[in-house]
Write a protein that holds these residues in place. Sequence first.
Motif, PDB file in Angstrom:
ATOM      1  N   GLN A  33     -30.153 -36.666  88.693  1.00  0.00           N
ATOM      2  CA  GLN A  33     -28.778 -36.894  88.272  1.00  0.00           C
ATOM      3  C   GLN A  33     -27.803 -36.526  89.393  1.00  0.00           C
ATOM      4  O   GLN A  33     -26.843 -37.256  89.684  1.00  0.00           O
ATOM      5  N   ALA A  34     -28.059 -35.392  90.033  1.00  0.00           N
ATOM      6  CA  ALA A  34     -27.193 -34.949  91.128  1.00  0.00           C
ATOM      7  C   ALA A  34     -27.354 -35.863  92.346  1.00  0.00           C
ATOM      8  O   ALA A  34     -26.361 -36.158  93.038  1.00  0.00           O
ATOM      9  N   HIS A  35     -28.562 -36.316  92.609  1.00  0.00           N
ATOM     10  CA  HIS A  35     -28.826 -37.266  93.705  1.00  0.00           C
ATOM     11  C   HIS A  35     -27.939 -38.504  93.563  1.00  0.00           C
ATOM     12  O   HIS A  35     -27.374 -39.002  94.529  1.00  0.00           O
ATOM     13  N   TRP A  36     -27.780 -38.973  92.331  1.00  0.00           N
ATOM     14  CA  TRP A  36     -26.973 -40.172  92.095  1.00  0.00           C
ATOM     15  C   TRP A  36     -25.476 -39.896  92.144  1.00  0.00           C
ATOM     16  O   TRP A  36     -24.700 -40.777  92.483  1.00  0.00           O
ATOM     17  N   ASN A  37     -25.078 -38.697  91.769  1.00  0.00           N
ATOM     18  CA  ASN A  37     -23.649 -38.440  91.527  1.00  0.00           C
ATOM     19  C   ASN A  37     -22.965 -37.577  92.568  1.00  0.00           C
ATOM     20  O   ASN A  37     -21.764 -37.343  92.462  1.00  0.00           O
ATOM     21  N   VAL A  38     -23.713 -37.097  93.558  1.00  0.00           N
ATOM     22  CA  VAL A  38     -23.080 -36.244  94.549  1.00  0.00           C
ATOM     23  C   VAL A  38     -22.090 -37.066  95.387  1.00  0.00           C
ATOM     24  O   VAL A  38     -22.352 -38.232  95.725  1.00  0.00           O
ATOM     25  N   VAL A  39     -20.949 -36.471  95.691  1.00  0.00           N
ATOM     26  CA  VAL A  39     -19.924 -37.114  96.529  1.00  0.00           C
ATOM     27  C   VAL A  39     -19.341 -36.064  97.464  1.00  0.00           C
ATOM     28  O   VAL A  39     -19.237 -34.898  97.094  1.00  0.00           O
ATOM     29  N   HIS A  43     -27.754 -35.666  99.354  1.00  0.00           N
ATOM     30  CA  HIS A  43     -28.320 -36.760  98.549  1.00  0.00           C
ATOM     31  C   HIS A  43     -29.832 -36.870  98.785  1.00  0.00           C
ATOM     32  O   HIS A  43     -30.619 -36.973  97.835  1.00  0.00           O
ATOM     33  N   ALA A  72     -21.006 -33.867  83.571  1.00  0.00           N
ATOM     34  CA  ALA A  72     -21.086 -35.334  83.682  1.00  0.00           C
ATOM     35  C   ALA A  72     -20.244 -35.809  84.864  1.00  0.00           C
ATOM     36  O   ALA A  72     -19.316 -35.130  85.287  1.00  0.00           O
ATOM     37  N   GLY A  73     -20.606 -36.976  85.389  1.00  0.00           N
ATOM     38  CA  GLY A  73     -19.790 -37.614  86.417  1.00  0.00           C
ATOM     39  C   GLY A  73     -20.070 -37.092  87.813  1.00  0.00           C
ATOM     40  O   GLY A  73     -21.100 -36.464  88.077  1.00  0.00           O
ATOM     41  N   SER A  74     -19.110 -37.360  88.700  1.00  0.00           N
ATOM     42  CA  SER A  74     -19.284 -37.017  90.114  1.00  0.00           C
ATOM     43  C   SER A  74     -19.452 -35.520  90.313  1.00  0.00           C
ATOM     44  O   SER A  74     -18.833 -34.714  89.614  1.00  0.00           O
ATOM     45  N   LEU A  75     -20.301 -35.182  91.291  1.00  0.00           N
ATOM     46  CA  LEU A  75     -20.550 -33.774  91.623  1.00  0.00           C
ATOM     47  C   LEU A  75     -20.195 -33.570  93.099  1.00  0.00           C
ATOM     48  O   LEU A  75     -20.880 -34.102  93.978  1.00  0.00           O
TER      49      LEU A  75
END
Length: 157
Positions: free
Chosen positions: A36-42, A50, A96-99
């Motif tokens: 989940q974090a791999h997809w949402n990290v920014v 990532h 939820a969402g961007s991390l």
Amino acid sequence: MTQILDHPITDHSTEQAPLLQQTLLELIELSLQAKQAHWNVVGPTFKPIHEFLDEMTDQYRGWYDDVAERLTAIGVAPDGRSQTVVAGRPFETLPAGSLPTADIGPLFDTRVSALADRIRQRAGDIGETDMATQDLLIEILRGVEKQRWMLRAHSGI
Ligand SMILES: [Fe+2]
């Protein structure tokens, strides 16, 4: 939650099963959280974090497969069903969402440190009653503590 199969192969299967079963749930949950974090990290250091989160996911998947198969080998049915993972509440869910990249270190340091503490305790509890199970937990502990070092190095914490 755990079901002893017809022919447990060690006298200590019933003692070890809950320790391994809980470890299984924790590793499954962390594999999902890392993905989940791999997809949402920014953020500014996106790429290495990532990629590192994907490496963590792969490690958790490998370890939980080993743990589940150890359960089967000692005569206990592993329970990796999604509702069992949720019911076991092994770790607080991620936001939820961007991390933001800056949040990844603290979020996962908390979880990885808790996992290391729990596995260390279980490896000690199992002790010499089953050295093969203890060896598996120690191997995972070594990997988890390496993750913690790399997380901290990535994050500067
Ligand atoms: Fe990916």
